[in-house]
Design a protein around this motif. Structure first.
Motif, short mmCIF file in Angstrom:
data_model
loop_
_atom_site.label_atom_id
_atom_site.label_comp_id
_atom_site.label_asym_id
_atom_site.label_seq_id
_atom_site.Cartn_x
_atom_site.Cartn_y
_atom_site.Cartn_z
N ALA A 153 40.53 -51.22 -45.03
CA ALA A 153 39.43 -50.89 -44.57
C ALA A 153 38.54 -51.77 -43.61
O ALA A 153 38.10 -51.15 -42.50
CB ALA A 153 38.23 -50.29 -45.85
N VAL A 154 38.56 -52.94 -43.89
CA VAL A 154 37.92 -53.99 -43.07
C VAL A 154 38.62 -53.96 -41.91
O VAL A 154 38.03 -54.12 -40.69
CB VAL A 154 37.96 -55.38 -43.80
N VAL A 214 37.88 -50.94 -39.76
CA VAL A 214 36.44 -51.14 -39.05
C VAL A 214 36.64 -52.05 -37.92
O VAL A 214 35.94 -52.02 -36.56
CB VAL A 214 35.64 -51.22 -40.11
N VAL A 242 38.34 -50.81 -34.79
CA VAL A 242 37.55 -49.67 -33.86
C VAL A 242 36.49 -50.29 -33.08
O VAL A 242 36.40 -50.19 -32.13
CB VAL A 242 37.05 -48.80 -34.87
N VAL A 243 35.83 -51.14 -34.00
CA VAL A 243 34.59 -51.80 -33.12
C VAL A 243 34.92 -52.81 -32.23
O VAL A 243 34.63 -52.59 -30.95
CB VAL A 243 33.80 -52.76 -34.23
#
Length: 106
Positions: free
Chosen positions: A71-72, A75, A78-79
């Protein structure tokens, strides 16, 4: 009414269809590459559970760690892709509006 709609956007100019398409493609790329990277990481962390038949606390710990790390990574990927795209798109806006024109000093 059309003039009012154009003025409500303030100093921001309207995006062209090509710019909107580029943003859509970049978002798709960011999501797909992030999902792929997260799946690889999750598989690498959780793989030993299935390879060695782990059970109990070790299984739970590895699955929870893998899900959290995936999950980390998702994110963060994507960022990073979208920020890099935003910086690249912003530099194009500072280019002269007439290609081939240079300043007299050059």
């Amino acid at each position: 009414m059309e003039n009012h709609g154009g003025r409500s956007s303030g100093a921001r100019s309207r995006r062209t269809q090509a710019e909107r398409d580029a943003i859509t493609v970049e978002i798709g790329y960011a999501l797909c590459s992030a999902a792929f990277a997260a799946a690889l990481l999750f598989g690498a962390v959780v793989g030993p559970v299935f390879a060695f038949g782990l059970a109990g606390g070790a299984r739970h710990t590895l699955v929870a760690s893998g899900a959290t790390a995936a999950a980390v990574l998702f994110v963060a990927r994507v960022v990073s892709v979208l920020v890099r795209f935003g910086r690249g798109a912003g530099s194009h806006g500072s280019q002269p509006s007439q290609p081939g024109r240079t300043s007299p000093d050059s």
